[in-house]
Design an enzyme around this catalytic site. Sequence first.
Site, mmCIF file in Angstrom:
data_model
loop_
_atom_site.group_PDB
_atom_site.id
_atom_site.type_symbol
_atom_site.label_atom_id
_atom_site.label_comp_id
_atom_site.label_asym_id
_atom_site.label_seq_id
_atom_site.Cartn_x
_atom_site.Cartn_y
_atom_site.Cartn_z
ATOM 1 N N LYS A 159 0.815 -1.217 0.000
ATOM 2 C CA LYS A 159 0.000 0.000 0.000
ATOM 3 C C LYS A 159 0.849 1.268 0.000
ATOM 4 O O LYS A 159 0.569 2.213 -0.748
ATOM 5 C CB LYS A 159 -0.916 -0.035 1.226
ATOM 6 C CG LYS A 159 -1.831 1.165 1.395
ATOM 7 C CD LYS A 159 -2.904 0.869 2.425
ATOM 8 C CE LYS A 159 -2.334 0.424 3.751
ATOM 9 N NZ LYS A 159 -1.705 1.534 4.504
ATOM 10 N N ARG A 165 -9.779 3.761 10.528
ATOM 11 C CA ARG A 165 -9.479 2.399 10.984
ATOM 12 C C ARG A 165 -10.614 1.784 11.784
ATOM 13 O O ARG A 165 -10.553 0.607 12.127
ATOM 14 C CB ARG A 165 -8.195 2.399 11.812
ATOM 15 C CG ARG A 165 -6.966 2.738 10.985
ATOM 16 C CD ARG A 165 -5.696 2.589 11.769
ATOM 17 N NE ARG A 165 -4.528 2.865 10.945
ATOM 18 C CZ ARG A 165 -3.270 2.765 11.362
ATOM 19 N NH1 ARG A 165 -3.026 2.407 12.602
ATOM 20 N NH2 ARG A 165 -2.263 3.035 10.559
ATOM 21 N N ARG A 208 12.215 -10.219 5.016
ATOM 22 C CA ARG A 208 13.009 -8.995 5.124
ATOM 23 C C ARG A 208 14.176 -9.182 6.078
ATOM 24 O O ARG A 208 14.048 -9.816 7.121
ATOM 25 C CB ARG A 208 12.122 -7.832 5.593
ATOM 26 C CG ARG A 208 11.024 -7.495 4.602
ATOM 27 C CD ARG A 208 10.364 -6.159 4.871
ATOM 28 N NE ARG A 208 9.691 -6.075 6.151
ATOM 29 C CZ ARG A 208 8.723 -5.199 6.415
ATOM 30 N NH1 ARG A 208 8.339 -4.349 5.476
ATOM 31 N NH2 ARG A 208 8.156 -5.161 7.607
ATOM 32 N N ARG A 255 14.285 -8.221 12.046
ATOM 33 C CA ARG A 255 13.623 -7.439 13.086
ATOM 34 C C ARG A 255 12.536 -8.275 13.752
ATOM 35 O O ARG A 255 11.937 -9.146 13.121
ATOM 36 C CB ARG A 255 12.986 -6.180 12.475
ATOM 37 C CG ARG A 255 13.980 -5.219 11.903
ATOM 38 C CD ARG A 255 13.340 -3.935 11.405
ATOM 39 N NE ARG A 255 11.909 -4.037 11.104
ATOM 40 C CZ ARG A 255 11.231 -3.101 10.433
ATOM 41 N NH1 ARG A 255 11.852 -2.017 10.010
ATOM 42 N NH2 ARG A 255 9.952 -3.242 10.191
ATOM 43 N N ARG A 281 -0.179 -9.542 13.921
ATOM 44 C CA ARG A 281 -0.540 -8.251 13.308
ATOM 45 C C ARG A 281 -1.672 -8.427 12.296
ATOM 46 O O ARG A 281 -2.596 -7.607 12.221
ATOM 47 C CB ARG A 281 0.681 -7.646 12.610
ATOM 48 C CG ARG A 281 1.745 -7.117 13.557
ATOM 49 C CD ARG A 281 3.026 -6.796 12.807
ATOM 50 N NE ARG A 281 2.844 -5.733 11.821
ATOM 51 C CZ ARG A 281 3.707 -5.492 10.825
ATOM 52 N NH1 ARG A 281 4.793 -6.244 10.699
ATOM 53 N NH2 ARG A 281 3.489 -4.500 9.994
#
Length: 215
Positions: A13, A88, A127, A159, A170
Site C-alpha cells: 500500500k 481504521r 526482510r 527485526r 498483526r
Amino acid sequence: MNIALFGPPGAGKGTQAKELSKHYNIPHISTGDILRANVRDGTELGVKAKEYMDKGELVPDAVLIGLIRNRLTEADCKNGYLLDGYPRTIPQADALADILKEISKPLDAVINIEVSDEELVKRLSGRRSCACGESYHLMFNPPEKEGVCNACGAALYQRDDDKEEVIRQRLTVYNKKTKPLIDYYGNSGLLVNVDGTGSVDSVFVVVCRIMDQYK
C-alpha cells in the site's frame, strides 16, 4: 479525485500510494505524517496530540479528525487526495464522512488491496536489515552473500516485527479491525477490491485504471 487506500501490512500500500501521488499530482496523506508534522510545528492540535503520545496513549479521534480536516483544506488538496491509514474504525469512518461532507470533498472510492495472509507472511518474514541502514529481502532483493550486508559486510538480522509469529498476530488484529470497515464501504458502494499479489507495476496499472474514472 478523492481516494482512500486500504491494505494489510505487506500488501504494498505504501509503495503504491507514493507512486499514485506522483502520477496524479495529489497529496499522499497518512495520519502518521500529519501527526508528526503538527507536533513538529507546535500547532494547537499538535500540542494536544503530543500530550497523549508522550504518555504512550492513542490520540483521541476528535483530535485526529481535526488534524485531518485541516490537512484536507490545504491548497495542495484542491485536485484531490489519497488517504492512507485512515479511517481504521467505524466511528472514525462516520466522523470522516461528516468532515468530508462539510468541506465538500467526499470520497470517490475506497481501494482495498487484497493479499492472502500466507503471501503476506512470505513477503514480510523475508526482510532482513543491517545496522548501517541497508535492507534486503531473501526473495526479492537478496544480499550477494547470504546473511551479509553488501554495503558494510556486517551480519544481517531479522527485526522482531518481521518474525512469523508477530506478523500473524498483526494480521489477525488487522483482519479483525478492518473487516467491519470493508463491509461499511462495501455497503455504501465505494469499495473496489484489487488483487495485490502481482508485481508492483501490474497492481499500479490496475489501480490507475480505477482512479482514472474519477479524474
